[in-house]
Design an enzyme around this catalytic site. Structure first.
Site, mmCIF file in Angstrom:
data_model
loop_
_atom_site.group_PDB
_atom_site.id
_atom_site.type_symbol
_atom_site.label_atom_id
_atom_site.label_comp_id
_atom_site.label_asym_id
_atom_site.label_seq_id
_atom_site.Cartn_x
_atom_site.Cartn_y
_atom_site.Cartn_z
ATOM 1 C CG HIS A 96 -0.147 -3.534 5.386
ATOM 2 N ND1 HIS A 96 -0.818 -3.154 4.263
ATOM 3 C CD2 HIS A 96 0.294 -4.802 5.158
ATOM 4 C CE1 HIS A 96 -0.791 -4.145 3.387
ATOM 5 N NE2 HIS A 96 -0.117 -5.163 3.902
ATOM 6 C CD GLU B 228 -2.692 -2.656 9.078
ATOM 7 O OE1 GLU B 228 -2.230 -1.522 8.863
ATOM 8 O OE2 GLU B 228 -3.339 -3.300 8.236
ATOM 9 N NE ARG C 99 -6.168 0.304 0.189
ATOM 10 C CZ ARG C 99 -6.076 -0.232 1.407
ATOM 11 N NH1 ARG C 99 -5.536 0.431 2.386
ATOM 12 N NH2 ARG C 99 -6.526 -1.451 1.624
ATOM 13 C CG HIS D 74 -1.989 -1.043 1.141
ATOM 14 N ND1 HIS D 74 -2.524 -1.658 2.234
ATOM 15 C CD2 HIS D 74 -2.607 -1.569 0.047
ATOM 16 C CE1 HIS D 74 -3.454 -2.525 1.826
ATOM 17 N NE2 HIS D 74 -3.516 -2.494 0.512
ATOM 18 C CD GLU E 33 -0.764 0.933 4.322
ATOM 19 O OE1 GLU E 33 -0.049 -0.081 4.418
ATOM 20 O OE2 GLU E 33 -1.997 0.874 4.163
HETATM 21 ZN ZN LIG Z 1 -1.934 -1.376 4.198
#
Ligand SMILES: [Zn+2]
Length: 415
Positions: free
Chosen positions: A301, A376, A231, A175, A178
């Site tokens: 992420h 994350e 993204r 992504h 990020e």
């Molecule tokens: Zn992500």
């Protein structure tokens, strides 16, 4: 005269480039705390509208959502009508982007030392990989696993001190916006090569590492040149004005079943078919080629501070669910020790909400590698995707600590 023309040209071209950038003036990020399942469904539906961008997945604890100035009135009517509990998290998206541009000014001249004070462009990251290869010729080698839609190479570093040993693959940056993900994978890479903590070094030396900091290079470059909050990948979609696919919904395992959109304009568009993107094809082909020795897979992420494991496509537990929870808990505890940063551990479906077609689910479900995780990273919404670069180092340090526990606990459980 010539130099005057030159200056004029430079100035006008700089303005032109600036004008081309996507701006987020008065875009506001709200946090919504859903009171029930029905509200979660409503928010999910809301997220499908233009000018509305879900920054986090829809879940029970909270949802962060960015609203364009044009949509604000409708949004407030919606909030009123459905009695949603909201608060403002980021008042003006553009202000955070401007702040980041002011601070994140790495000098891109060749020869300048790569460090963890800044977010870098792709060429600087790749140049650093080659520098490390030259610095550690016996153990480090740059590998290229394929090309992006726009023809950029997908590169990583292979680090191996022992032959025929267990393999760990790390993926960052699928992504694009990020930015902390590529930065953190580079940080891990630096500590796998050279670590002042001997326990960590000895443990890391046992493995064969493949670390890919930017697996969506087109998207990553686009966030630097044109749209900071992009993204997806950058492949055009047939018959649509919207570009790109969500790479982490494009893997061929329960593809496009849940938590994924069939609308090419959506941020979570799963693509026209599984593995429609050259980037996900390249990555999955490489993972398959390592199948026999693959011991652990980790995707990076941001944001929300979560350590997740499969499955995302179903509430049903993976066969080794209890082990994954125990390994995740150990990692989260080790992570907390350094700066008191807390990460929540759990399966994607139970911790967030259903989402299918991720690389992590595919690694467990298809490749059958039992140790598959997703971090994350920082933060919990104060800056969201626009995490200041002075957090790269603390984030990297605590993640490396957690990695030590992730590996040791898995070994303790007999993996
Ligand atoms: Zn992500």
């Amino acid at each position: 005269m010539k130099s005057i023309i030159c200056v004029l040209l430079l100035t006008t071209s700089a303005i032109w480039i600036e004008a081309k950038r996507e701006r987020y003036d008065e875009y506001t990020v709200y946090r919504i705390k859903p009171k029930n399942e029905a509200q979660m469904k409503l928010i999910d539906e809301l997220g499908k509208n233009e000018g509305v961008d879900l920054w986090t997945k829809v879940r029970q604890s909270y949802v962060d959502i960015m609203i364009s100035p044009k949509q604000k009135q409708r949004f407030h009517e919606f909030v009123e009508k459905h009695d949603l509990d909201i608060s403002v998290f980021i008042e003006n998206g553009q202000k955070l982007i401007d702040d980041e541009v002011k601070v994140n000014k790495p000098n891109h001249r060749i020869g300048l030392e790569f460090n963890f004070l800044y977010y870098y462009r792709l060429d600087v990251i790749y140049r650093h990989l080659y520098k490390l290869e030259a610095q550690y010729p016996d153990i480090a080698k740059v590998v290229t696993i394929g090309k992006s839609y726009e023809g950029r190479k997908i590169k990583g570093l292979h680090i191996s001190r022992k032959q025929n040993t267990r393999t760990i693959i790390i993926e960052g940056g699928i992504h694009a916006r990020e930015w902390i993900a590529p930065a953190t994978t580079m940080f891990i890479l630096s500590r796998v090569l050279n670590n002042s903590n001997l326990n960590q070094q000895n443990l890391f030396d046992e493995f064969n590492w493949y670390i890919f900091p930017v697996v969506n290079p087109d998207g990553y470059e686009y966030t630097h040149t044109t749209d900071r909050l992009w993204r997806k990948t950058r492949q055009p979609n047939n018959g649509s004005r919207c570009f790109g696919t969500d790479g982490n919904r494009n893997f061929d395992f329960h593809w496009r079943e849940i938590g994924v959109s069939s609308d090419p304009c959506s941020e979570t568009y799963g693509g026209p078919s599984a593995f429609s993107e050259p980037e996900t094809r390249a990555l999955s082909d490489f993972i398959k080629s390592q199948k026999d020795n693959l011991w652990m897979y980790v995707a990076f992420h941001s944001y929300s501070q979560l350590l997740l494991f499969p499955y995302g496509y179903t509430s049903e537990h993976a066969e080794n669910n209890d082990d994954l929870q125990s390994i995740g808990n150990a990692a989260s505890m080790a992570l907390f020790t350094r700066f008191n940063t807390s990460y929540v551990v759990g399966s994607v479906y139970e911790t967030i909400y259903g989402a299918s077609g991720s690389s992590m689910d595919w690694v467990l479900g298809v490749v059958k590698t039992p140790l598959s995780f997703t971090y994350e990273l920082r933060d919990k919404g104060r800056f969201g995707f626009l995490l200041p670069s002075n957090q790269i180092t603390p984030c990297g340090k605590e993640i490396v600590d957690s990695f030590e526990a992730l590996i040791s606990q898995a070994e303790k459980l007999g993996y």
